[in-house]
Design a protein around this motif. Sequence first.
Motif, PDB file in Angstrom:
ATOM      1  N   LYS A 135      32.000 -37.131 -62.256  1.00 57.37           N
ATOM      2  CA  LYS A 135      32.348 -36.323 -61.091  1.00 57.37           C
ATOM      3  C   LYS A 135      33.963 -36.072 -61.431  1.00 57.37           C
ATOM      4  O   LYS A 135      34.896 -37.201 -61.313  1.00 57.37           O
ATOM      5  CB  LYS A 135      32.267 -37.119 -59.701  1.00 57.37           C
ATOM      6  N   ASP A 147      32.813 -41.620 -59.858  1.00 57.84           N
ATOM      7  CA  ASP A 147      33.363 -40.638 -59.063  1.00 57.84           C
ATOM      8  C   ASP A 147      35.112 -40.546 -59.386  1.00 57.84           C
ATOM      9  O   ASP A 147      35.420 -41.743 -59.962  1.00 57.84           O
ATOM     10  CB  ASP A 147      33.286 -41.098 -57.577  1.00 57.84           C
ATOM     11  N   MET A 181      26.453 -36.759 -70.566  1.00 62.34           N
ATOM     12  CA  MET A 181      26.514 -36.753 -69.396  1.00 62.34           C
ATOM     13  C   MET A 181      26.534 -35.456 -68.473  1.00 62.34           C
ATOM     14  O   MET A 181      27.206 -34.347 -69.441  1.00 62.34           O
ATOM     15  CB  MET A 181      27.619 -37.427 -68.797  1.00 62.34           C
ATOM     16  N   LYS A 204      20.111 -42.280 -60.957  1.00 63.15           N
ATOM     17  CA  LYS A 204      20.813 -41.800 -61.683  1.00 63.15           C
ATOM     18  C   LYS A 204      22.360 -42.483 -61.131  1.00 63.15           C
ATOM     19  O   LYS A 204      22.565 -42.713 -60.052  1.00 63.15           O
ATOM     20  CB  LYS A 204      21.270 -40.337 -61.515  1.00 63.15           C
ATOM     21  N   ALA A 225      26.322 -44.436 -67.496  1.00 71.76           N
ATOM     22  CA  ALA A 225      26.287 -43.201 -66.607  1.00 71.76           C
ATOM     23  C   ALA A 225      25.818 -42.184 -66.724  1.00 71.76           C
ATOM     24  O   ALA A 225      25.574 -41.714 -67.939  1.00 71.76           O
ATOM     25  CB  ALA A 225      28.044 -42.944 -66.098  1.00 71.76           C
ATOM     26  N   ASP A 226      25.120 -41.380 -65.846  1.00 72.17           N
ATOM     27  CA  ASP A 226      24.378 -39.943 -66.269  1.00 72.17           C
ATOM     28  C   ASP A 226      25.487 -38.978 -65.954  1.00 72.17           C
ATOM     29  O   ASP A 226      25.105 -37.940 -66.340  1.00 72.17           O
ATOM     30  CB  ASP A 226      23.341 -39.951 -65.207  1.00 72.17           C
ATOM     31  N   ILE A 227      26.201 -39.172 -64.820  1.00 68.63           N
ATOM     32  CA  ILE A 227      27.229 -38.044 -64.327  1.00 68.63           C
ATOM     33  C   ILE A 227      28.529 -38.358 -64.086  1.00 68.63           C
ATOM     34  O   ILE A 227      28.911 -39.387 -63.799  1.00 68.63           O
ATOM     35  CB  ILE A 227      26.500 -37.723 -62.831  1.00 68.63           C
ATOM     36  N   SER A 229      20.629 -41.462 -55.886  1.00 67.66           N
ATOM     37  CA  SER A 229      21.601 -41.753 -57.019  1.00 67.66           C
ATOM     38  C   SER A 229      22.835 -42.321 -56.559  1.00 67.66           C
ATOM     39  O   SER A 229      23.218 -42.582 -55.193  1.00 67.66           O
ATOM     40  CB  SER A 229      21.867 -40.385 -57.388  1.00 67.66           C
ATOM     41  N   ALA A 281      23.240 -38.791 -52.850  1.00 67.15           N
ATOM     42  CA  ALA A 281      24.137 -39.645 -53.730  1.00 67.15           C
ATOM     43  C   ALA A 281      24.734 -40.364 -52.663  1.00 67.15           C
ATOM     44  O   ALA A 281      25.284 -39.923 -51.679  1.00 67.15           O
ATOM     45  CB  ALA A 281      25.190 -38.861 -54.410  1.00 67.15           C
ATOM     46  N   ALA A 318      26.516 -42.123 -61.204  1.00 69.07           N
ATOM     47  CA  ALA A 318      27.943 -41.256 -61.218  1.00 69.07           C
ATOM     48  C   ALA A 318      29.073 -41.941 -61.134  1.00 69.07           C
ATOM     49  O   ALA A 318      29.197 -42.954 -60.325  1.00 69.07           O
ATOM     50  CB  ALA A 318      27.672 -40.226 -60.143  1.00 69.07           C
ATOM     51  N   GLU A 355      26.968 -43.422 -56.564  1.00 61.98           N
ATOM     52  CA  GLU A 355      28.414 -43.111 -57.334  1.00 61.98           C
ATOM     53  C   GLU A 355      29.405 -44.122 -56.850  1.00 61.98           C
ATOM     54  O   GLU A 355      29.302 -44.859 -55.924  1.00 61.98           O
ATOM     55  CB  GLU A 355      29.017 -41.783 -56.340  1.00 61.98           C
TER      56      GLU A 355
END
Length: 769
Positions: A691, A670, A722, A666, A687-689, A638, A606, A668, A640
């Motif tokens: 944090k 943050d 997500m 991907k 977004a996929d993720i 990926s 990432a 993310a 962020e």
Amino acid sequence: MQQSLNKRINKLIIGIVVLTTLVLVLFVWKSTSEQAAARLKNDLDVARNVLTLVLENRTKQLANSVTVLTDDYGFKRAVGTGDKLTIDSVLSNHGKRVNADLTALISLDALTITSVPELIKAQSPFIYPEFIDAAVSEGNSSSILSINNKLYQVLLSSIKAPRPIAVALMGFEIDRLLADQLKKITQLDTTLIVYIEGNESYRISTLKPEQYTQNIQIENTDALYLPLLAFSADSKLISTRFTFLDKEGLKIDIMLSNEVKVVFADFISLQTSLAWIALLAILIAVLLGALFSRKLVKPIHSLTNHAEKISVGIYDEKIDVDWHSSELSTLSHAFDTMQESIQDRERKVVYQAQHDVLTTLYNRNHAETLLDKKFENKDTFQAIGINIFGFRGVNDTFGYHNGDLCLQELARRVTSLGGLSARLTGGELLWVPDKILTEEELKVIKTQIDGDVLSGDLSIPMTVAMGVINCPSETHSPSELFRRMNIVIDEAQITRQFILHFSAGLEEKYTRRLSIITELKKELSNTKGELALFYQPKLNLVHKKVTAVEALIRWNNAELGFVSPEDFIAVAEHAGFIGEITAWVYHQAIQDIQSFRAQGIDVTVAINISAQDVMNAELLPTILSLLNAYDLPPSVLSFEMTEGHLVKNLSEAVQQLTIMRDAGFKIAIDDFGTGYSSLSYLSQLPADILKIDKSFVLKLDEQVSDQNIVQSVVLLAHQFGMEIVAEGVENQNSLELLDDYGCEWAQGYHICRPIDAASFVKWFKEYKY
């Protein structure tokens, strides 16, 4: 020795008349010669056009005749059987129909079969074989040829039965008759000079041979010398020439000639007339000069006195003289107008010298002058620097025209507050209020200055940062004030403290920031190995193994020591070269990924990117090209990005992130939970993720409120499809809670600190969940 104005005027007028006459004589002289050259040039063009037209008409006539000849079935059969008598008969008949001077039949291998009349010997090689080839390949070929010291305009045409079996030639002689035609039209003697293989062979001319030596080439003669030839007792000819044809060893020049005395017939009479006119003009000039000089003396003295007053800045007095002529009266009014114009122009020059063109505020130079007076008088005042927050982004996003509009609106709002206001640099204004303002008053004024700027249907958000310096306690001169103002405004922009007061610590911090910029640019342009990538593992709680890492940049500088990423990343973003750091990061990360894979470690790395990186259209193609060069799929990387950075240009960010996601990367978000978190905002991001910020995870096993927040965020993320990464995991209890909540990823010191690539390889091979 001084002379009276009368004598001076008489001398001046006589001198001017004489000089004018001389100039006129020279001008006429020059014009006469140029006219002769121009006339010959015009005649040259006419002759060229006439000759071209005649030849074109002849070519058309030849083309029609040759077409009839080559289409004649009997002629084709005679050519095919070699029946010379029939061939000669057909050639003779067709040639007589159009009064052709030459007809011939030539074989495909350039041998003359026959010609009528017999100007070209039978079975002799045709001296221009290239025209035979052109006639065979193109059907027809026309040109001018020299045969037996005579010029012929010919047209060659291939005879097809159905393939080419021979070439027919038909032509007209270019003779004295053509030269006579040209002379009738141009009234100039015409000479065609024929060169074969570079040597003059013969001439076709309307001139007699003895007249050739009387020709003077206008191209080889000085133009000013030409009129003198008119006084020569000999009968001279003036001529000019041009090349009409130059190819295949044959060159034809055309020379046009005329008698010099005809060309310059009017020259002598014109010069005589000029001499009489000049003498008469001198006599009249003497009389008029004496008359008018007396009437000019008094007005001139008055004008001189008035001009002296204007020169020392006296603009209020008017000229009061009884003028004897409308011209002098006009001159008097012109002096008055000039006086007013100079006064008005001085006001404009002073204004422009003191004000900024765009905002109409005082400019930096005049502000420095006004501040100098305040410092000299030991006045106590407050200097406030005002800068549009993220002004570079305004220009990039909305265009420089709208950026200028924002500056103008900001200037208007600041001006309405009273006091002294000036524009110091591109987007920075200086405001000196009439009184010292309290913190609360500063906040109120900031709210008055802030606010959207309308440009057509566009609404441009404008927020300002204000730097406050108290004078003379915190600075003692304009130059020092400007320098410290730059420091405090710069700090306000970076730290997002929108009202910031100057302090000594800011100057030290600014100096360090400049050092960071200098050293970082050196490192990026000439890598010395000071930058390094560290990797912090991400534990996949579903599969109970490490399948991803976060790349974190570290910098140990020889001059500055260890520099925190929070320090130099913020500086790079503000200074506008964060893209270069991002480029270094993904280059190094891709190299490390290839190294990891070679050692059996398959992880996704990432990379943190800024808002500037997201808006950079070149970022994605460059990374894809680099991955392709290393034969790596997009899934190895990926990206962020902090949510607070995205919201500034949400629509553009969504568009760019969608393109990156569609390419296989991907995305993310943050530090979720510390910025602009909202359901509508979250629903728009591709977004996929998510944090979860470490502030909610560090004491997760102790704080019930943090546990509630984390559980809510996990549920919310799952509803949006997500995954969750919890950063800041410090102990086993927190890790187990996250596993219970359904969190997919965990990252923190409890798992592993950020470590360099070599250490990560060793750690990965030894780590067991």
